[in-house]
Design an enzyme around this catalytic site. Sequence first.
Site, PDB file in Angstrom:
ATOM      1  N   ARG A  47      -7.389  -8.212  -8.882  1.00  0.00           N
ATOM      2  CA  ARG A  47      -8.057  -9.493  -9.150  1.00  0.00           C
ATOM      3  C   ARG A  47      -9.482  -9.227  -9.600  1.00  0.00           C
ATOM      4  O   ARG A  47      -9.963  -8.092  -9.555  1.00  0.00           O
ATOM      5  CB  ARG A  47      -8.095 -10.341  -7.875  1.00  0.00           C
ATOM      6  CG  ARG A  47      -8.716  -9.614  -6.694  1.00  0.00           C
ATOM      7  CD  ARG A  47      -8.862 -10.495  -5.482  1.00  0.00           C
ATOM      8  NE  ARG A  47      -9.160  -9.737  -4.274  1.00  0.00           N
ATOM      9  CZ  ARG A  47     -10.343  -9.250  -3.946  1.00  0.00           C
ATOM     10  NH1 ARG A  47     -11.372  -9.421  -4.759  1.00  0.00           N
ATOM     11  NH2 ARG A  47     -10.508  -8.577  -2.813  1.00  0.00           N
ATOM     12  N   HIS A  98     -15.199  -3.847   8.069  1.00  0.00           N
ATOM     13  CA  HIS A  98     -14.469  -3.591   6.816  1.00  0.00           C
ATOM     14  C   HIS A  98     -14.687  -4.675   5.762  1.00  0.00           C
ATOM     15  O   HIS A  98     -13.997  -4.692   4.736  1.00  0.00           O
ATOM     16  CB  HIS A  98     -12.969  -3.414   7.081  1.00  0.00           C
ATOM     17  CG  HIS A  98     -12.657  -2.386   8.116  1.00  0.00           C
ATOM     18  ND1 HIS A  98     -12.826  -1.034   7.915  1.00  0.00           N
ATOM     19  CD2 HIS A  98     -12.195  -2.510   9.401  1.00  0.00           C
ATOM     20  CE1 HIS A  98     -12.474  -0.371   8.998  1.00  0.00           C
ATOM     21  NE2 HIS A  98     -12.098  -1.242   9.915  1.00  0.00           N
ATOM     22  N   GLU A 124      -3.152   6.504   8.874  1.00  0.00           N
ATOM     23  CA  GLU A 124      -4.030   7.155   7.912  1.00  0.00           C
ATOM     24  C   GLU A 124      -5.148   7.859   8.663  1.00  0.00           C
ATOM     25  O   GLU A 124      -5.685   7.326   9.642  1.00  0.00           O
ATOM     26  CB  GLU A 124      -4.611   6.093   6.971  1.00  0.00           C
ATOM     27  CG  GLU A 124      -5.220   6.632   5.698  1.00  0.00           C
ATOM     28  CD  GLU A 124      -5.557   5.485   4.751  1.00  0.00           C
ATOM     29  OE1 GLU A 124      -4.768   5.235   3.828  1.00  0.00           O
ATOM     30  OE2 GLU A 124      -6.602   4.834   4.952  1.00  0.00           O
ATOM     31  N   LYS A 151       0.808  -1.219   0.000  1.00  0.00           N
ATOM     32  CA  LYS A 151       0.000   0.000   0.000  1.00  0.00           C
ATOM     33  C   LYS A 151       0.845   1.275   0.000  1.00  0.00           C
ATOM     34  O   LYS A 151       0.449   2.283  -0.586  1.00  0.00           O
ATOM     35  CB  LYS A 151      -0.964  -0.016   1.187  1.00  0.00           C
ATOM     36  CG  LYS A 151      -2.104  -1.013   1.028  1.00  0.00           C
ATOM     37  CD  LYS A 151      -3.051  -0.950   2.204  1.00  0.00           C
ATOM     38  CE  LYS A 151      -4.298  -1.789   1.965  1.00  0.00           C
ATOM     39  NZ  LYS A 151      -4.021  -3.190   1.665  1.00  0.00           N
TER      40      LYS A 151
END
Length: 503
Positions: free
Chosen positions: A295, A238, A203, A119
Site C-alpha cells: 500500500r 512496533h 523468528e 508472511k
Amino acid sequence: MTKQISSILIANRGEIALRIIRACKELDIKSVSIYSDEDVRSIHVKRADAAYHIGPAAPSQSYLNMNKIIDVAISAGVDAIHPGYGFLSENETFAELCEKNNIIFIGPKSVSMDLTGDKMKCKRIMNEAKVPTVPGSDGVIEDVEIAVQIANDAKYPVLLKSAFGGGGRGIRLAKDEKELRQEFEMASAESKAAFGKAALFVEKFLEKIRHIEFQLIRDSHGNTRHLFERECSIQRRHQKLIEMSPSPIMTPEKRNEIGEIAKRAADAVDYLNAGTAEFLCDPDGNFYFIEINSRLQVEHPVTELVTGLDLVKLQISIANGEEIPFEQNDLKLNGCAIECRINAEDPFYDFAPSVGKVPYCNLPYGPGIRVDTYLYPGCTVSGFYDSLTAKLISWGSTFDESRRRMRNALNEFIIEGINTTIPLYKTIMNDKYFISGDLSTDYLDRYSIIQKMKDEQKSINSDLHNRLLPAVGSAILQSEYVKKSNQVQNGSSYNWKFGGLTS
C-alpha cells in the site's frame, strides 16, 4: 488495455483522503469521498467533488464495509478506488471485489496482495529469490513443541508473530522456553481475534536493530524502481513514530545493494503499484527482509520531499497502465526529510488515547515545512478511528537543517483540547543520540527518552512558575495561572499566552 481513469472513489478518511483528493484535482480527475456518521463535518467530505454517506461511525459498518463501498462506487460510476492506507488497503478480498466489478484498484493485484499478506508464503518466495530473511521457522507453526525446538536452534530471545499481522500487531517476545510456552497460547488467541487465523511463526529476535524500508514502485510492464530508503527505527511497541530519509547509516554502495534486493523482492511476487520492502539491519550492517507492505505508506511524504516525485499521482498513472517515466539512474537523493506522526495520545500517561473537540489549532509553516492533516478549529478527533491527526514533515539540504526546521515547527504547532505526541518529538529533536544517528527500534527505552521528556516538562513548569507567578496581582489571575500550570503538569498543551508572554 487499461481504461483511462476519470473518476476515483477514495475508500478512506482524514488526511490521506485529503492527500488523494489534491492529487485528483491536479490531474483533473473527479474525486468521490465516503463518510460515516462521525465524519459528516470532516474536510474530506467538503473538498471532494462528490460525497456519499457510508454508514454508522463504527468502521465495521462504514469504512470496512466492502459491499457497501462497492455499491457506492457502482452508483457513482467511478473508474477506480484508492484505498489509502489502513482500513481495506491491504485486504485482498476487497481488491478482488474491485476486479470482479471492473473497478480499478489503485494498488497491487489481489493475488500479489495475498502473497505479501501471508508472511510465511512471502518468506518462502523471498528465500527462493535469494532475498535474505531473518532466521526462524520456514512455515506456520501450530504445535508449541515445534516452536520450542525452533527457538532452541535459533537461540533466545525469539519473537512469536502472526503470519497475518501488520503494524506491530500480533507480535510477542519470549526470552526463554517458559515465556515461549506462555506467549504461544496468548499469541494464538490474539492472532485469531485480530485476523481470524491463529497462524504463528518463530523468528530470531535481533537486538539493537534498525528498521529501514525501501520505497518501491512497479508498473504493469515489469519495470521496477526503488525510490531510496527511509529510516523508521524510532518506534513504540512496533509502531513507527518518526521516519526520515536518508538513513544515517546508508552509504551509496549499500543503498544500491539493498535497493536492488528490494526490487528483486517486488519482482518475485509480481508486485504492482507503490509499496515498501521492509528490512531489519543489525549492528554489523546485515540487512534482513521482513515483509512487503502492499500500500501507500503513512510516511510517503518523506520520499516525496527528497525525490521531488508525487507518489499518489504516480500511483494513478500506473493504475492507468502507463510505464514509470524514469530510469533508476535518473533518480537523485536531494537533502534530508523528517516526518513526525502527530498522534492523539498522551505521552506523559503511557500514550493514553485523547479524543474530543479541538477548539483551536495553529499549523506551522515556513521554508521546508509540510503539514498533512484533517484538523481545523472546531473539529473533533474521534475515538472510533486511528489516533493519527497530522503528519509534520520537514526538509533541509542537510540533516541538521531539516532537524532544526522540525524543532521550530514543533514549537509552533498548537492543538488545543487534546493531548498529542508533540512534546515527545520536541525532546527527540534535541536528543544527542538522535542527532548522532544512534538509532534502533528500542531507542525510546534504551535512552530513557520518555523520562527525559518528563524531566524537561518539569523544568518548563518550574521556569513558568518563577517567571510568571510574581507578576500575578490578583486572586483571579492567580487562579487562572494555577489552572494553566496544572494543565501543563498533566501533559496538556502548554502553548498558551499569559500576561503578554508565550510559554
